[in-house]
Motif scaffolding. Structure first.
Motif: not given
Length: 596
Positions: A46-51, A325-334
């Motif tokens: 998230f960003n710029d909540l500004h209280g 709110v942003t839902d970001i999903n990363l699939r990573i090969n370990p």
């Protein structure tokens, strides 16, 4: 297993889907080494909540079947916490980040207590990192360090720890890779690594936090004394090899800078992306996987690689005030330490329904996810709201119509002119500086003064939301020639920092004309005070807020004024003016003429 490591860089230079569009997804070719199962990691941003702790009475427009739009009620810290908790439950491997302006320019419930309530509420969210934004510096470096480290040392006019005598500061890390002190070290850690999993099923993600490089032009100069702000892309690029050497399989840049698009909040085509973020992306190392942005208060999810295949970034912004709110999903090969795929969606933080200023009901929708209020966060908000209520609910006057920030063709706004009038009225006596005119900056207007159609009462909380910075009024003497040069800085300052003029709002009786087709330095073609031309060699007493008086918004010529007199707080001046003139009709926007 999840571990976090912070990187203290000594020298920056060295060192659930919503909307109608499919998710922006990038899939890289499969590797021959892809024998180990991929690991999925969720980044919640998230960003710029500004209280904005209480429900904002804002809505997110969504399309309907008949081609129109309907507003979905959104916002409120307890609902934002509920949304974050729900997204966390979907994947034990997660990180939560904020792209700045979490505090600063906040409503009364937070600002009255020096934004301690916001830090306490976000502590309860359970987040990892906040990339420091420009508004985090509103009260100066020392107070910002208190927000991170806790304590009750007084650095401002207000008394800290008014309710919480044991204010412990943030339990999450502030990141500021390009905010550099005189000794070359960074004010806060430059980067951090968070580790997910264990053994061969382990991946690390590196996070870099950046403040926009123009911060020094957007806050009171005294607030950033002793620190400088380096180029965002250059700083991030210098840190990437270090993070990769520490085993980071993915790089997430969290930057308080952003852009604009003409699409909806979750339109993954990201039409007509523009703004300062594009300049940063074009120079950013393609090793970066995700850029979480902010500052412009716009929402977008962009597969930037569609525009420039050499820059395969996923770019996101969750708008403002905790409404998304942003839902970001990363699939990573370990094994290969490569990101196999990445996707993101902006999710509406759907809150309780409300009646808007037009008297219409804004109702929740079953077509979008609903999130439960987080009880712990609700308790924090309610505690501070109850303490602030006597002041917040006090009626200070009435308006015959809403005074908005909506600008006319000349750049004026009814609210800007109203505040200039209030500041002139508060400084016209000899004791307070005997001002003849006042000038107000557009960045100091943070909220409209809304009343129902036909007019209505205004509360102190509304005044505070429109003027939350606590600036004192200042009166200085300028020659007519200096005043002309000062107004010319509207065009230089705007073009340098914001991409357009930053028009100063004049008080009643002072008028001026400008022509943007003229060369810079000759665009002010006329100035009058009560109908008489401004004379170059005559002295004029000008009122302004202390932010402008110290050269804020790149108006350096305000520093040249003489015979300085102090005045009341800006919000107190506005309250006094409204009380005296109620019911007040918002002023017309006819004081500035644009002839180009």
């Amino acid at each position: 297993m999840i571990r976090i490591a912070l990187s203290f860089c000594a020298v920056v230079l060295l060192g659930s889907c919503s909307g109608s569009h499919p998710a922006a997804t990038q899939v890289l070719p499969a590797s021959a080494d892809d024998a180990i199962a991929d690991i999925n990691v969720k980044i919640i941003a998230f960003n710029d909540l500004h209280g904005h702790l209480e429900a904002t009475k804002l809505s997110i427009p969504v399309p309907t079947a008949d081609g129109t739009h309907v507003g979905i009620p959104a916002g409120g810290a307890a609902y934002l916490a509920g949304a974050i908790k729900s997204l966390k439950q979907a994947n034990p491997y997660h990180a939560v980040v904020s792209a700045g302006d979490m505090i600063g320019a906040t409503p009364l419930v937070s600002a009255l207590f020096l934004d301690e309530p916001t830090i306490e509420a976000v502590n309860a969210f359970g987040i990892d990192f906040n990339a420091v934004g420009n508004h985090e510096f509103d009260k100066g470096v020392a107070e910002l360090l208190r927000m991170q480290n806790g304590g009750c040392t007084k650095y401002t006019q207000r008394q800290p720890c008014a309710l919480n005598q044991q204010f412990a500061g943030a339990n999450f890390g502030f990141l500021a890779a390009n905010t550099v002190k005189k000794d070359g070290s960074t004010l806060f850690p430059a980067s951090a690594i968070k580790t997910f999993g264990h053994g061969p099923q382990q991946v690390k993600i590196g996070f870099i936090g950046l403040t926009l490089k123009n911060t020094a032009y957007l806050v009171t100069p005294g607030g950033v004394a002793g620190v400088t702000f380096k180029d965002e892309a250059h700083t991030a690029n210098a840190l990437i090899p270090q993070l990769k050497a520490q085993g980071a399989a993915a790089i997430v840049v969290i930057v308080h800078e952003g852009g604009t698009t003409t699409g909806g909040f979750n339109d993954h085509t990201c039409p007509n992306l523009a703004g300062a973020i594009v300049t940063i992306l074009e120079r950013l190392d393609p090793a970066v996987d995700v850029v979480v942005s902010g500052h412009t208060h716009r929402s977008y999810v962009c597969d930037y690689g569609r525009k420039n295949p050499a820059k395969p970034f996923l770019l996101t912004s969750a708008g403002q005030y905790g409404t998304l709110v942003t839902d970001i999903n990363l699939r990573i090969n370990p094994h290969t330490r490569k990101v196999v795929s990445k996707s993101a969606d902006n999710v509406i933080v759907q809150g309780a329904g409300f009646i808007n200023h037009a008297g219409l009901a804004v109702r929740p929708s079953a077509a979008y996810p609903r999130f439960e209020e987080d009880r712990d966060v609700a308790a924090i908000v309610n505690r501070y709201a109850h303490a602030a209520a006597p002041l917040a609910n006090r009626i200070v006057g009435s308006l015959t119509a809403s005074a908005t920030r909506r600008q006319s063709a000349s750049g004026e706004s009814p609210l800007g002119n109203l505040i200039a009038d209030a500041q002139l009225a508060a400084t016209q006596s000899l004791e307070n500086g005997q001002a003849q005119l006042a000038l107000m900056n557009p960045g100091g207007l943070r909220a409209d003064l809304q009343v129902p159609n036909g007019g209505g009462e205004i509360s102190y909380a509304q005044l505070f939301s429109s003027q939350p910075f606590g600036n004192n009024l200042v009166v200085k003497s300028f020659t007519g020639a200096q005043l002309r040069k000062l107004l010319e800085q509207q065009f230089k300052a705007g073009s340098a920092a914001m991409g357009h003029p930053r028009i100063l709002f004049p008080s009643s009786g002072f008028t001026y004309t400008y022509n943007l087709k003229n060369p810079i330095g000759t665009r002010i073609v006329a100035m009058h005070l009560h109908g008489a031309p401004i004379a170059n060699d005559r002295m004029y007493r000008v009122a302004m807020n202390s932010y402008l008086a110290n050269g804020g918004d790149q108006f350096s010529l305000f520093n040249e004024g003489r015979n300085v007199s102090g005045g009341a707080l800006d919000v107190d001046a506005l309250e006094s003016y409204l009380r005296t003139h109620s019911p007040l009709k918002p002023p017309a926007t006819n004081r500035i003429t644009r002839i180009d």
